[in-house]
Design an enzyme around this catalytic site. Structure first.
Site, PDB file in Angstrom:
ATOM      1  N   LYS A  41       0.886  -1.206   0.047  1.00  0.00           N
ATOM      2  CA  LYS A  41       0.057   0.237  -0.014  1.00  0.00           C
ATOM      3  C   LYS A  41       1.061   1.142  -0.152  1.00  0.00           C
ATOM      4  CE  LYS A  41      -1.166   1.700   3.647  1.00  0.00           C
ATOM      5  NZ  LYS A  41      -1.632   2.077   5.084  1.00  0.00           N
ATOM      6  N   THR A  42       1.794   1.421   0.867  1.00  0.00           N
ATOM      7  CA  THR A  42       2.692   2.486   1.003  1.00  0.00           C
ATOM      8  C   THR A  42       3.365   2.718  -0.269  1.00  0.00           C
ATOM      9  OG1 THR A  42       3.171   1.907   3.179  1.00  0.00           O
ATOM     10  CG2 THR A  42       4.052   3.502   2.570  1.00  0.00           C
ATOM     11  N   ASP A 228      -4.445   8.379   2.741  1.00  0.00           N
ATOM     12  CA  ASP A 228      -4.036   7.117   3.423  1.00  0.00           C
ATOM     13  C   ASP A 228      -5.160   6.453   4.501  1.00  0.00           C
ATOM     14  OD1 ASP A 228      -2.615   5.072   3.932  1.00  0.00           O
ATOM     15  OD2 ASP A 228      -1.190   6.023   5.145  1.00  0.00           O
ATOM     16  N   GLU A 229      -5.344   5.288   4.622  1.00  0.00           N
ATOM     17  CA  GLU A 229      -6.051   4.715   5.645  1.00  0.00           C
ATOM     18  C   GLU A 229      -7.494   5.287   5.658  1.00  0.00           C
ATOM     19  OE1 GLU A 229      -4.987   2.177   7.345  1.00  0.00           O
ATOM     20  OE2 GLU A 229      -2.923   2.611   7.909  1.00  0.00           O
ATOM     21  N   GLN A 262      -9.410  -3.669   7.951  1.00  0.00           N
ATOM     22  CA  GLN A 262      -8.578  -3.183   9.094  1.00  0.00           C
ATOM     23  C   GLN A 262      -9.164  -1.888   9.631  1.00  0.00           C
ATOM     24  OE1 GLN A 262      -4.332  -3.515   8.143  1.00  0.00           O
ATOM     25  NE2 GLN A 262      -4.790  -4.123   6.272  1.00  0.00           N
ATOM     26  N   ARG A 610      -0.088  -9.793  10.654  1.00  0.00           N
ATOM     27  CA  ARG A 610       1.307  -9.028  10.988  1.00  0.00           C
ATOM     28  C   ARG A 610       2.210  -9.998  10.661  1.00  0.00           C
ATOM     29  NH1 ARG A 610       0.031  -4.931   9.499  1.00  0.00           N
ATOM     30  NH2 ARG A 610      -1.793  -6.029   8.991  1.00  0.00           N
TER      31      ARG A 610
END
Length: 741
Positions: A41-42, A228-229, A262, A610
């Site tokens: 994503k980043t 973002d997010e 998430q 994670r």
DNA sequence: GCGACTGACTTTGAT
DNA sequence: AGTCAGTCGC
């Protein structure tokens, strides 16, 4: 710097997969990028940013890029810089709040502030609110100020100024005075020329709504918006984005990245609906799904996918494993007796992994709540495994730092009453609450801040004795520091102020163990001030940006909450406390029902994803909650992981000796069939010396060790409301009573 | 104004 | 159980 369009594939795009490229090259029009865990994503976000610049579609100042945390903003800035080959300047890249603060300084007058407004920290907010509540003469036991603060924040999260709170949105909190207090609080903030965090967003939305010229100005500036997010945005943030993105002519070039699976911050005002609704909000939106996972093994991905499939109302994604070491280990499920054994087992596994050459920095213990770290800390300490706690008190939240900041705020803005109140008697100089009340009384009769009132009182001789002397010397210290500020700069001035006011001496005289550490922190603070051109610049930085994210590369095990782990990854992840009531958290379920259960499940999903190589879930049969032992059932989430991706391990006290010799990380023994075979609907305590909490009918006569006999008047889950013959009405756990009839 | 005592509370927490 | 804040009494 436009680039020759004939160059086929620039280097920065070459190593991306097709869906990632689509997310980057779909530059025009609204775009939703659904980015599953570990799908890069980043990378997509930063490459998209660079792509817009390198193809000449926009100048750096024409892109608005918003994140939630400073850490994410910093990371994006660095990575964009790396692609461009030079540090990117003049960007509108930052957190929602930092960007709003920057905008608000330009347009503060529209909401009755000046551009030099202060930003309050949580401490100040609450103190101010308490002051506002005083005249309402409320019972603060019944109506705790911090709860009202929460209500006000939720209003602000939803974009509601006092005028916009409709009767339907109102509450009977504080005997129906909540809205009036909110109004008074906002008024006072304006008088003090301050904002709380919520106001930064709220004021900007108000301005963009009511000032078409301001809105048009930003429409001209921002050609592209990156978010973002997105699943974490609340209503004001959504409104703000929509105002900036929707223009009368032309498309909305807004690209939002997020993952509905998430979304774990609803309790903080986040609305998952924002992401679920995106295509309706922005008709014609393109949707790109990033489903190629580069992080976890196939086993872990499948386990996580099976778990999250139990949620409804998802946008739906299927993560494909992309790692070469495709299969990997199954998710381990370990049942233990209690939290001590849990800590021992995790500690032992960590030692074994370390002995096999795995670095500690690639292991993490992730728990539901912060207090759960304690047994693990003790165990790791005992066996000598270095660990670090991620999260917890931040640097600028420490008392000594806040005190120093308050001194600096008064120095920079003598009208900052809240800051002045904080330090007026720190160190103790004989000016207590009563004296402050008096000063306040006077300050109200005159226009102007407290500091001015103090000066007047000294001049007029209204102050006498000890407090006069003390305050005179304090005010002189401020005046001297002010002079020094102009001649020698902020570092010297602040140091002098802290010295003259006796603040530093207070800690030198303090014999407690923390005192030297606090002095070190202050030294660190003074050092940090020097990195800024002005005191004001530093204060702004502290209010919005300062985090102590010490980039520690030490080899240590990380301990943190599941919330804190979002966005991170480790080879090995330990997930302790997977028990009904703990995780999913009973409290959360009580408050939010099924919606909350789904959020807990997403949290479990975040935890599992994670892990790169192995995930170890642990559940204990009994756990001490506050003072007493409670039998506990394995979490329903364990059942929900498809059994083919799970390996049941575990050990009892007796079999631990064999464990060290066993080849697998966990010996399996005869005592350990702890996986639930079919989830019972009601947790049934397995400890024999407590009463099963079975159905206690209302009206039953019961006996309690402490309160004696009583009659059950209500049943609430495992809690009973009982009218005791000589103790009145009490709420007790059903486990602690015996049924008499 | 300060220290001692009582009692309430105890999920997650960026900005 | 332990902590922390708020109140009470000197």
């Amino acid at each position: 710097m436009p680039q020759d369009p004939l160059i086929p594939t620039p280097e920065y795009l070459s190593r991306l997969n097709p869906e990632q490229r689509r997310a980057i090259e779909t530059t025009e029009g609204p775009l939703l990028i659904l980015a599953g865990a570990g799908t890069g994503k980043t990378r997509v976000l930063t490459t998209r940013f660079a792509h817009l610049l390198l193809t000449g579609r926009a100048y750096p100042s024409q892109i608005l890029a918003v994140t939630f945390t400073n850490k994410a903003a910093r990371e994006m800035r660095e990575r964009v810089g790396a692609i461009l080959g030079e540090p990117a300047e003049g960007l509108w890249l930052g957190t929602f709040h930092a960007i709003c603060a920057r905008m608000l300084r330009r347009h503060a007058e529209y909401v009755g502030l000046t551009s030099g407004f202060n930003i309050l920290d949580t401490d100040d907010q609450l103190r101010l609110l308490k002051q506002i509540m005083e005249p309402f003469r409320l019972d603060t036991k019944r109506w705790p100020p911090n709860q009202l603060m929460g209500i006000i924040q939720r209003w602000k999260d939803r974009g509601l100024t006092p005028d916009r709170v409709t009767p339907a949105e109102d509450t009977d909190f504080a005997n129906g005075h909540a809205l009036a207090i909110y109004r008074a609080y906002q008024l006072r903030l304006r008088e003090l020329n301050t904002c709380d965090f919520g106001d930064l967003m709220l004021h900007m939305v108000e301005i963009l709504r009511s000032q078409p010229n301001v809105l048009a100005q930003y429409h001209r500036i921002f050609r592209y918006i990156l978010v973002d997010e997105y699943q974490d945005t609340n209503t004001v943030q959504y409104l703000w984005l929509r105002l900036l993105a929707k223009r009368e002519h032309g498309p909305s070039n807004i690209a939002c990245v997020g993952d509905d699976d998430q979304s774990i911050y609803s309790w903080r005002g986040a609305e998952v609906e924002n992401i679920l609704r995106f295509e309706k909000d922005f008709p014609g939106a393109a949707v790109v799904r990033l489903e190629q996972n580069y992080r976890s093994t196939a086993q872990i991905l499948a386990a996580a996918a099976g778990l999250i499939a139990h949620n409804e109302g998802r946008l739906g994604k299927t993560l494909r494993p992309g790692r070469e070491d495709a299969q990997g280990e199954k998710v381990q499920i370990i049942g233990v007796r209690d939290s001590d054994e849990e800590a021992r087992i995790v500690g032992g596994a960590i030692e074994r992994l370390q002995a096999d050459g795995h670095p500690l920095s690639e292991m993490a213990i992730l728990m539901r709540a912060g207090f759960q770290t304690r047994p693990f800390e003790e165990r790791l300490m005992t066996i000598g495994v270095p660990y670090r706690i991620v999260g917890g008190l931040r640097f600028y939240e420490r008392a000594e730092i806040r005190d120093c900041l308050a001194y600096m705020r008064v120095l920079s803005q003598p009208s900052d009453d809240l800051a002045f109140e904080r330090i007026i008697n720190v160190p103790k100089r004989g000016v207590g609450a009563v004296a402050v009340q008096k000063l306040h009384g006077l300050a109200r009769t005159l226009p102007g801040p407290l500091t001015a009132a103090v000066l007047t009182q000294i001049e007029q001789g209204t102050l006498k004795g000890k407090s006069k002397e003390a305050l005179t010397s304090l005010m002189e210290a401020f005046q001297r520091a002010k002079a020094t500020l102009e001649t020698e700069g902020q570092v010297v001035a602040v140091e002098q102020l802290l010295e003259d006011s006796g603040y530093l001496q207070m800690w030198r005289d303090d014999r407690s163990v923390e005192a030297p550490g606090r002095l070190d922190n202050i030294r660190e603070l003074l050092r940090a001030i020097g990195e800024f051109a002005t005191l004001e610049g530093f204060l702004e930085h502290v209010a919005l940006v300062m985090d102590t994210e010490s980039e520690t590369t030490d080899d240590k095990v990380s301990l943190m909450t599941l919330h804190g782990s979002k966005g991170l990854e480790f080879d090995t992840v330990f997930l302790p406390g997977w028990e009904e009531g703990v995780f999913p958290s009973q409290r959360s379920l009580d408050e939010g029902g099924n919606r909350a259960l789904e959020e807990e499940r997403r949290l479990a999903y975040v935890g599992l994803t994670r892990a790169r190589l192995r995930a170890i879930v642990v559940h204990a049969a009994s756990r001490r909650i506050y003072a007493n032992w409670q039998a506990s059932m394995p979490s329903r989430f364990i059942e929900e992981i498809p059994s083919e991706y799970v390996q049941i391990g575990g050990q009892s006290v007796e079999s631990r000796r064999q464990a060290a010799a066993a080849p697998s990380m966990f010996a399996s023994g005869p005592f350990t069939s702890t996986r639930p075979s079919g989830m019972p609907q009601t947790p049934r305590p397995r400890i024999t010396d407590v009463q099963p909490q079975a159905n206690v009918p209302v009206g039953a006569t019961v006996f309690h060790q402490k309160f004696g006999e009583g009659t059950v008047i209500a049943v609430d889950g495992s809690r009973l409301e009982i009218n005791f013959e000589n103790g009145g009405i009490k709420r007790v756990m059903a486990n602690f009573v015996e049924i008499r009839s």
